[in-house]
Design a protein around this motif. Sequence first.
Motif, PDB file in Angstrom:
ATOM      1  N   LEU A  18     -40.291  -9.180  11.347  1.00  0.00           N
ATOM      2  CA  LEU A  18     -41.756  -9.333  11.385  1.00  0.00           C
ATOM      3  C   LEU A  18     -42.237 -10.247  10.265  1.00  0.00           C
ATOM      4  O   LEU A  18     -43.131 -11.079  10.481  1.00  0.00           O
ATOM      5  N   GLU A  19     -41.630 -10.143   9.081  1.00  0.00           N
ATOM      6  CA  GLU A  19     -42.011 -11.020   7.973  1.00  0.00           C
ATOM      7  C   GLU A  19     -41.638 -12.472   8.260  1.00  0.00           C
ATOM      8  O   GLU A  19     -42.327 -13.386   7.800  1.00  0.00           O
ATOM      9  N   ALA A  20     -40.574 -12.688   9.019  1.00  0.00           N
ATOM     10  CA  ALA A  20     -40.201 -14.054   9.391  1.00  0.00           C
ATOM     11  C   ALA A  20     -41.269 -14.686  10.286  1.00  0.00           C
ATOM     12  O   ALA A  20     -41.480 -15.895  10.253  1.00  0.00           O
ATOM     13  N   ILE A  21     -41.956 -13.865  11.057  1.00  0.00           N
ATOM     14  CA  ILE A  21     -43.015 -14.359  11.943  1.00  0.00           C
ATOM     15  C   ILE A  21     -44.361 -14.403  11.237  1.00  0.00           C
ATOM     16  O   ILE A  21     -45.075 -15.405  11.298  1.00  0.00           O
ATOM     17  N   TYR A  22     -44.724 -13.315  10.574  1.00  0.00           N
ATOM     18  CA  TYR A  22     -46.073 -13.167  10.013  1.00  0.00           C
ATOM     19  C   TYR A  22     -46.172 -13.455   8.516  1.00  0.00           C
ATOM     20  O   TYR A  22     -47.273 -13.478   7.978  1.00  0.00           O
ATOM     21  N   GLU A  28     -47.421  -4.307   6.822  1.00  0.00           N
ATOM     22  CA  GLU A  28     -47.764  -3.055   6.128  1.00  0.00           C
ATOM     23  C   GLU A  28     -46.761  -1.984   6.528  1.00  0.00           C
ATOM     24  O   GLU A  28     -46.580  -1.708   7.715  1.00  0.00           O
ATOM     25  N   VAL A  29     -46.098  -1.400   5.541  1.00  0.00           N
ATOM     26  CA  VAL A  29     -45.085  -0.374   5.796  1.00  0.00           C
ATOM     27  C   VAL A  29     -45.552   0.925   5.164  1.00  0.00           C
ATOM     28  O   VAL A  29     -45.860   0.970   3.975  1.00  0.00           O
ATOM     29  N   ASN A  30     -45.608   1.983   5.982  1.00  0.00           N
ATOM     30  CA  ASN A  30     -46.094   3.287   5.531  1.00  0.00           C
ATOM     31  C   ASN A  30     -45.055   4.359   5.817  1.00  0.00           C
ATOM     32  O   ASN A  30     -44.403   4.326   6.856  1.00  0.00           O
ATOM     33  N   GLU A  31     -44.919   5.308   4.901  1.00  0.00           N
ATOM     34  CA  GLU A  31     -44.021   6.439   5.139  1.00  0.00           C
ATOM     35  C   GLU A  31     -44.580   7.336   6.241  1.00  0.00           C
ATOM     36  O   GLU A  31     -43.835   7.855   7.060  1.00  0.00           O
ATOM     37  N   GLU A  32     -45.890   7.508   6.246  1.00  0.00           N
ATOM     38  CA  GLU A  32     -46.561   8.277   7.296  1.00  0.00           C
ATOM     39  C   GLU A  32     -47.372   7.319   8.149  1.00  0.00           C
ATOM     40  O   GLU A  32     -47.940   6.351   7.645  1.00  0.00           O
ATOM     41  N   GLU A  49     -46.136   3.440  11.743  1.00  0.00           N
ATOM     42  CA  GLU A  49     -45.628   3.332  10.380  1.00  0.00           C
ATOM     43  C   GLU A  49     -45.577   1.874   9.917  1.00  0.00           C
ATOM     44  O   GLU A  49     -45.720   1.591   8.736  1.00  0.00           O
ATOM     45  N   ILE A  50     -45.308   0.977  10.834  1.00  0.00           N
ATOM     46  CA  ILE A  50     -45.231  -0.456  10.513  1.00  0.00           C
ATOM     47  C   ILE A  50     -46.381  -1.144  11.244  1.00  0.00           C
ATOM     48  O   ILE A  50     -46.491  -1.036  12.467  1.00  0.00           O
ATOM     49  N   ILE A  51     -47.223  -1.843  10.477  1.00  0.00           N
ATOM     50  CA  ILE A  51     -48.452  -2.411  11.055  1.00  0.00           C
ATOM     51  C   ILE A  51     -48.626  -3.858  10.618  1.00  0.00           C
ATOM     52  O   ILE A  51     -48.440  -4.194   9.440  1.00  0.00           O
ATOM     53  N   ILE A  52     -49.007  -4.696  11.564  1.00  0.00           N
ATOM     54  CA  ILE A  52     -49.496  -6.035  11.269  1.00  0.00           C
ATOM     55  C   ILE A  52     -50.992  -5.953  11.533  1.00  0.00           C
ATOM     56  O   ILE A  52     -51.419  -5.736  12.672  1.00  0.00           O
TER      57      ILE A  52
END
Length: 131
Positions: A18-22, A28-32, A49-52
Amino acid sequence: YLQLKTCFRDRQSLIDALEAIYGKGNVEVNEEAKNLHGYRGDMRNETAEIIIRKHHVGTASNDLGFKLQSDGTYICIRSEYDRRSHFNDAKLHKLEGLYALKSIENTAMEQRQSCEVEEQPNNIIKAKIYI
């Protein structure tokens, strides 16, 4: 929002792809799991948990999310609008290819092996792992 089952299992490889694209810092990486937001900024019921966030996805987009499932895979949560525009099937296929590549690179690094990656025409990626 639409939910799409994926083959993504490795969290770090998914984040790297995702970082390679965005871009770094835009994933944004969240534990919850956190709520996704619509194109007007309104909070939606869907969580991930993982958000763009929408401003990184594209003009008039909604947030894009990846939610961990009980089987260890992530589902992709995208809006109908983004399915037809900023995160269409072509972009999803690109993410799948990058995920495979990042999985190879991360596995090689974990096993202290070197990896050489070469992109070829027609979206073919050639990877060599040196043992």
